[in-house]
Each structure stands twice: as structure tokens, then as C-alpha cells.
Design a protein around this motif. Structure first.
Motif, PDB file in Angstrom:
ATOM      1  N   ILE A 207       0.858  -1.176   0.000  1.00  0.00           N
ATOM      2  CA  ILE A 207       0.000   0.000   0.000  1.00  0.00           C
ATOM      3  C   ILE A 207       0.899   1.232   0.000  1.00  0.00           C
ATOM      4  N   PRO A 208       0.950   1.977  -1.114  1.00  0.00           N
ATOM      5  CA  PRO A 208       1.818   3.153  -1.162  1.00  0.00           C
ATOM      6  C   PRO A 208       1.288   4.281  -0.286  1.00  0.00           C
ATOM      7  N   ASP A 209       2.146   5.235  -0.015  1.00  0.00           N
ATOM      8  CA  ASP A 209       1.751   6.420   0.737  1.00  0.00           C
ATOM      9  C   ASP A 209       1.023   7.412  -0.162  1.00  0.00           C
ATOM     10  N   LEU A 210       1.379   7.405  -1.443  1.00  0.00           N
ATOM     11  CA  LEU A 210       0.903   8.428  -2.369  1.00  0.00           C
ATOM     12  C   LEU A 210       0.799   7.851  -3.769  1.00  0.00           C
ATOM     13  N   ILE A 211      -0.240   8.264  -4.479  1.00  0.00           N
ATOM     14  CA  ILE A 211      -0.357   8.011  -5.910  1.00  0.00           C
ATOM     15  C   ILE A 211      -0.612   9.365  -6.558  1.00  0.00           C
ATOM     16  N   CYS A 212       0.184   9.688  -7.570  1.00  0.00           N
ATOM     17  CA  CYS A 212      -0.011  10.959  -8.263  1.00  0.00           C
ATOM     18  C   CYS A 212       0.093  10.737  -9.759  1.00  0.00           C
ATOM     19  N   GLY A 213      -0.344  11.726 -10.514  1.00  0.00           N
ATOM     20  CA  GLY A 213      -0.266  11.673 -11.966  1.00  0.00           C
ATOM     21  C   GLY A 213      -1.478  12.312 -12.605  1.00  0.00           C
ATOM     22  N   ASP A 214      -1.495  12.294 -13.930  1.00  0.00           N
ATOM     23  CA  ASP A 214      -2.661  12.835 -14.632  1.00  0.00           C
ATOM     24  C   ASP A 214      -3.731  11.761 -14.802  1.00  0.00           C
ATOM     25  N   PHE A 215      -3.409  10.541 -14.421  1.00  0.00           N
ATOM     26  CA  PHE A 215      -4.322   9.400 -14.385  1.00  0.00           C
ATOM     27  C   PHE A 215      -4.877   9.032 -15.756  1.00  0.00           C
ATOM     28  N   ASP A 216      -4.036   9.172 -16.766  1.00  0.00           N
ATOM     29  CA  ASP A 216      -4.426   8.683 -18.086  1.00  0.00           C
ATOM     30  C   ASP A 216      -4.092   7.201 -18.235  1.00  0.00           C
ATOM     31  N   SER A 217      -3.325   6.645 -17.301  1.00  0.00           N
ATOM     32  CA  SER A 217      -2.945   5.231 -17.364  1.00  0.00           C
ATOM     33  C   SER A 217      -3.456   4.410 -16.180  1.00  0.00           C
ATOM     34  N   ALA A 218      -3.570   5.015 -15.022  1.00  0.00           N
ATOM     35  CA  ALA A 218      -4.056   4.282 -13.848  1.00  0.00           C
ATOM     36  C   ALA A 218      -5.516   3.905 -14.064  1.00  0.00           C
ATOM     37  N   THR A 219      -5.860   2.667 -13.764  1.00  0.00           N
ATOM     38  CA  THR A 219      -7.244   2.258 -13.948  1.00  0.00           C
ATOM     39  C   THR A 219      -8.108   2.773 -12.789  1.00  0.00           C
ATOM     40  N   PRO A 220      -9.363   3.100 -13.074  1.00  0.00           N
ATOM     41  CA  PRO A 220     -10.260   3.573 -12.014  1.00  0.00           C
ATOM     42  C   PRO A 220     -10.391   2.573 -10.868  1.00  0.00           C
ATOM     43  N   ASP A 221     -10.394   1.273 -11.171  1.00  0.00           N
ATOM     44  CA  ASP A 221     -10.504   0.259 -10.124  1.00  0.00           C
ATOM     45  C   ASP A 221      -9.306   0.299  -9.181  1.00  0.00           C
ATOM     46  N   VAL A 222      -8.114   0.466  -9.740  1.00  0.00           N
ATOM     47  CA  VAL A 222      -6.911   0.521  -8.908  1.00  0.00           C
ATOM     48  C   VAL A 222      -6.921   1.784  -8.051  1.00  0.00           C
ATOM     49  N   LEU A 223      -7.275   2.916  -8.633  1.00  0.00           N
ATOM     50  CA  LEU A 223      -7.346   4.158  -7.853  1.00  0.00           C
ATOM     51  C   LEU A 223      -8.369   4.046  -6.736  1.00  0.00           C
ATOM     52  N   GLU A 224      -9.505   3.447  -7.022  1.00  0.00           N
ATOM     53  CA  GLU A 224     -10.544   3.279  -5.998  1.00  0.00           C
ATOM     54  C   GLU A 224     -10.072   2.325  -4.895  1.00  0.00           C
ATOM     55  N   PHE A 225      -9.375   1.251  -5.280  1.00  0.00           N
ATOM     56  CA  PHE A 225      -8.835   0.311  -4.297  1.00  0.00           C
ATOM     57  C   PHE A 225      -7.919   1.036  -3.321  1.00  0.00           C
ATOM     58  N   TYR A 226      -6.972   1.806  -3.859  1.00  0.00           N
ATOM     59  CA  TYR A 226      -6.018   2.495  -2.987  1.00  0.00           C
ATOM     60  C   TYR A 226      -6.683   3.620  -2.196  1.00  0.00           C
ATOM     61  N   LYS A 227      -7.632   4.286  -2.797  1.00  0.00           N
ATOM     62  CA  LYS A 227      -8.374   5.325  -2.071  1.00  0.00           C
ATOM     63  C   LYS A 227      -9.087   4.715  -0.861  1.00  0.00           C
ATOM     64  N   SER A 228      -9.656   3.532  -1.033  1.00  0.00           N
ATOM     65  CA  SER A 228     -10.351   2.857   0.068  1.00  0.00           C
ATOM     66  C   SER A 228      -9.389   2.431   1.175  1.00  0.00           C
ATOM     67  N   LYS A 229      -8.096   2.341   0.849  1.00  0.00           N
ATOM     68  CA  LYS A 229      -7.068   1.981   1.823  1.00  0.00           C
ATOM     69  C   LYS A 229      -6.453   3.212   2.490  1.00  0.00           C
ATOM     70  N   GLY A 230      -6.968   4.404   2.154  1.00  0.00           N
ATOM     71  CA  GLY A 230      -6.472   5.626   2.777  1.00  0.00           C
ATOM     72  C   GLY A 230      -5.250   6.235   2.116  1.00  0.00           C
ATOM     73  N   VAL A 231      -4.931   5.791   0.914  1.00  0.00           N
ATOM     74  CA  VAL A 231      -3.778   6.327   0.193  1.00  0.00           C
ATOM     75  C   VAL A 231      -4.110   7.724  -0.333  1.00  0.00           C
ATOM     76  N   SER A 232      -3.162   8.647  -0.203  1.00  0.00           N
ATOM     77  CA  SER A 232      -3.333   9.992  -0.765  1.00  0.00           C
ATOM     78  C   SER A 232      -3.266   9.908  -2.283  1.00  0.00           C
ATOM     79  N   ILE A 233      -4.291  10.419  -2.944  1.00  0.00           N
ATOM     80  CA  ILE A 233      -4.360  10.440  -4.410  1.00  0.00           C
ATOM     81  C   ILE A 233      -4.306  11.905  -4.838  1.00  0.00           C
ATOM     82  N   VAL A 234      -3.256  12.259  -5.594  1.00  0.00           N
ATOM     83  CA  VAL A 234      -3.065  13.654  -5.986  1.00  0.00           C
ATOM     84  C   VAL A 234      -3.029  13.749  -7.503  1.00  0.00           C
TER      85      VAL A 234
END
Length: 100
Positions: free
Chosen positions: A53-80
Motif C-alpha cells: 500500500i503506497p503512501d501516495l499516488i499521483c499523476g494525470d491518471f491517463d494510465s491508472a485504472t479507475p478500479d486501482v485508484l478506488e482500491f487504494y483510495k479505500s485503503k487511505g492512500v493519498s491520491i493527488v
């Protein structure tokens, strides 16, 4: 001299040697960052024995899948969201002032 290590994963498939390196050195890093599609790569490394579980995920999110972002968001990861197209995915996390 104290070392300050950050684990920064970009959107590239991780070869077996890299997967081993990440799992072995995870505890040495002070901060763990997935950049855009790198979040997908981190999620692929996760399993019951190794919940990465990373501390942070950042980017323009043209490659990260919505499911992965939602998974990490549910784990309390900072999404920037860092939409600046004049910077590479590699440089974007260095512009942030992240404090764990």
C-alpha cells in the motif's frame, strides 16, 4: 550519513528481478509512491502475503485504472491529481510537498 530512500514506481512492467527488489527493499524506503500507471504495477505486486500500500499516488491518471485508484483510495492512500502535461510522470512527484 543517514540515507533517505523513496520507492517510486512508474508505468512500466516490472521484471521478476525488479519485483524481488521491491519486495526485499520495501522496508528501507521512507515513502512509497505510485505514479499514474505505476499504481497498476504496484497493485499487481500485491497479494495476501505482500500487501503493498503506497503512501501516495499521483499523476494525470491517463494510465491508472479507475478500479486501482478506488482500491487504494479505500485503503487511505493519498491520491493527488497532477495534470501538467509539460512534465513527465517521473518529475511530477518531485513537485509535491508530501509529508507522511
Amino acid at each position: 550519513m543517514e540515507e533517505h530512500i523513496a520507492l517510486l514506481i512508474l508505468n512500466q512492467p516490472l521484471q521478476e528481478e525488479c519485483k524481488y527488489f521491491v519486495k526485499r527493499n520495501l522496508g528501507s524506503a521512507l515513502v512509497h509512491v505510485g505514479v499514474d500507471g505505476g499504481a497498476n504495477q504496484l497493485k499487481e505486486l500485491c497479494d495476501d502475503e505482500f500487501p503493498l500500500i503506497p503512501d501516495l499516488i499521483c499523476g494525470d491518471f491517463d494510465s491508472a485504472t479507475p478500479d486501482v485508484l478506488e482500491f487504494y483510495k479505500s485503503k487511505g492512500v493519498s491520491i493527488v491529481h497532477t495534470p501538467d502535461q509539460d512534465e513527465t510522470d517521473f518529475t511530477k512527484p518531485f513537485r509535491l510537498r508530501y509529508v507522511p
